[in-house]
Design an enzyme around this catalytic site. Sequence first.
Site, PDB file in Angstrom:
ATOM      1  N   GLU A 166      -1.016   2.182  -0.198  1.00 19.93           N
ATOM      2  CA  GLU A 166      -0.697   1.437  -1.412  1.00 19.93           C
ATOM      3  C   GLU A 166       0.194   0.217  -1.176  1.00 19.93           C
ATOM      4  O   GLU A 166       1.325   0.168  -1.683  1.00 19.93           O
ATOM      5  CB  GLU A 166      -0.033   2.359  -2.445  1.00 19.93           C
ATOM      6  N   GLU A 378      -5.814   9.976  -2.836  1.00 20.68           N
ATOM      7  CA  GLU A 378      -4.859  10.616  -3.746  1.00 20.68           C
ATOM      8  C   GLU A 378      -5.427  10.640  -5.151  1.00 20.68           C
ATOM      9  O   GLU A 378      -5.983   9.642  -5.617  1.00 20.68           O
ATOM     10  CB  GLU A 378      -3.523   9.840  -3.859  1.00 20.68           C
TER      11      GLU A 378
HETATM   12  C1  PNW Z   1       1.582   6.991  -5.391  1.00 18.91           C
HETATM   13  N1  PNW Z   1       2.654   2.976 -10.340  1.00 18.91           N
HETATM   14  O1  PNW Z   1       2.624   6.227  -5.929  1.00 18.91           O
HETATM   15  C2  PNW Z   1       2.077   7.332  -3.998  1.00 18.91           C
HETATM   16  O2  PNW Z   1       1.167   7.066  -2.956  1.00 18.91           O
HETATM   17  C3  PNW Z   1       2.676   8.689  -3.887  1.00 18.91           C
HETATM   18  O3  PNW Z   1       3.631   8.685  -2.862  1.00 18.91           O
HETATM   19  C4  PNW Z   1       3.249   9.125  -5.217  1.00 18.91           C
HETATM   20  O4  PNW Z   1       3.955  10.325  -5.132  1.00 18.91           O
HETATM   21  C5  PNW Z   1       2.065   9.250  -6.174  1.00 18.91           C
HETATM   22  O5  PNW Z   1       1.329   8.048  -6.248  1.00 18.91           O
HETATM   23  C6  PNW Z   1       2.471   9.648  -7.593  1.00 18.91           C
HETATM   24  O6  PNW Z   1       3.264   8.661  -8.171  1.00 18.91           O
HETATM   25  C7  PNW Z   1       2.549   5.451  -7.039  1.00 18.91           C
HETATM   26  O7  PNW Z   1       3.722   2.891 -10.981  1.00 18.91           O
HETATM   27  C8  PNW Z   1       3.748   5.227  -7.703  1.00 18.91           C
HETATM   28  O8  PNW Z   1       1.626   2.350 -10.666  1.00 18.91           O
HETATM   29  C9  PNW Z   1       3.775   4.414  -8.802  1.00 18.91           C
HETATM   30  C10 PNW Z   1       2.603   3.798  -9.219  1.00 18.91           C
HETATM   31  C11 PNW Z   1       1.408   4.004  -8.543  1.00 18.91           C
HETATM   32  C12 PNW Z   1       1.389   4.849  -7.455  1.00 18.91           C
END
Ligand code: PNW
Length: 473
Positions: A166, A378
Amino acid sequence: MTRLQFPDQFVWGSATAAFQIEGATKEDGRAPSIWDTFCAEPGRVRDGDTGDVACDHYHRLAEDLDLMSELGLPSYRFSVSWPRVIPAGSGAVNQAGLDFYSRLVDGLLERNISPLVTLYHWDLPQPLQDAGGWTSRETAERFAEYAEVLGRSLGDRVPTFTTLNEPWCSAFLGYASGVHAPGLTDNALALTAAHHLNLGHGLAVQALRSVVPARTQMSITLNLAQVYPATDSAEDEWAARHVDAISNRIFLDPILQGQYPAELLTDTAHITDWSFIADGDAAAIHQPLDLLGINFYTPSSVAKATEEIRAQVTGRWVNDPSQADAGPSSYPGTDLAFSIPQPGPYTDMGWPIRPQAFTELLLRVHKDYPGVPLAITENGCAYADVLSADGAVHDPERIDYVAKHLAAVHAAIEGGADVRGYYLWSLMDNFEWAWGYSKRFGMVHVDYDTLVRTPKDSARWFSSVIADNAVTV
Ligand code: PNW
């Protein structure tokens, strides 16, 4: 009830990330990452939570491997902590750090679990941040050196490497909205970081290729935004195209097609002149990929930043319905579009549940970027799961969420998308970044006092999905 059968070679697994589960942040030569620093800054992470203990996975490796085996996981996606392996970010390699990941890979292979290794899941060594982090071109070069070290050490046993997890979050949550480390709020810096993340990916693929067997698969994981206009006005349609460019095509186009979209450069010309792009970067970024990892949780709704809507700006990106009355907020990285709160139902993150958007996203990627196989690296949800008196954790909402999203993946496959696998986020409850331990994404419950692991009902259910290679919805 309909039974949806997945393709024969479909790969099932579960995912974690180093900083979110390992703990042991000061042991065996590991040095601080930007997330250790961020956690130590007051007000950054809920309740002042840190990664110091997390799930203590570093000390409970054997137990966790056995747990994966019991659940019948055919594959496991994890990330390597850069500051464990190269504590200063460049130069000396810490053998104890490498040994941990070597034991992890061997432990997986002994249990017939195929490793999917992510090189970077956000824990940049602090000395590299002190030198500019991802706004500095050198960080991309240091990343390639680190990739080569891991390729040499694990490349004989790891079938698939993912360079970055990401990069959108690293660039835009880290440098634009500031809710992730290093916590900066500057759109120009975020666009610079995005480019150097792309460059780091390309250089890392080349470095890995030079040391790993030819059969090794190369990939990157993107959290693509499935963006919808808030209304059918021409303004909001424009906003959706703009946000698509600034959050999806900014990565997809250079990586898979060799150039940034022209509209991205023109529409952000008031923010940056993109002079950080050097000759040769486009070719360096555009490396052949064997697999594209896609993370999906929820779609976005956006509106054009008109004067009227600007008057309600909170200045911060909010995707939390409890703050919906704060009005729309700027989309990370741009002052031209706003994120608009969407109707429920929501998960415990406040993220709307929209499986249909997942199908649409996968079909769009399949259509616009043909030829690269996809994997869901994921997908999952947070709920406030509790241990009940019977010793179990009943999480029917998670089963429902995952079943519906698996059906959405199935529909995309039926529609022609070449989706090869699905990794549930996450194996166990863990450190949910700015939310600390307050959000539980695991299919295994973790008691943070005792560190006891308890598979939730969803874990048993997911095991049966894997065993059947099918989901019933
Ligand atoms: C992902 N957003 O994070 C990550 O790859 C993981 O480490 C995390 O635990 C999981 O998704 C759940 O959040 C994100 O705000 C965090 O758009 C925030 C966002 C997207 C993905």
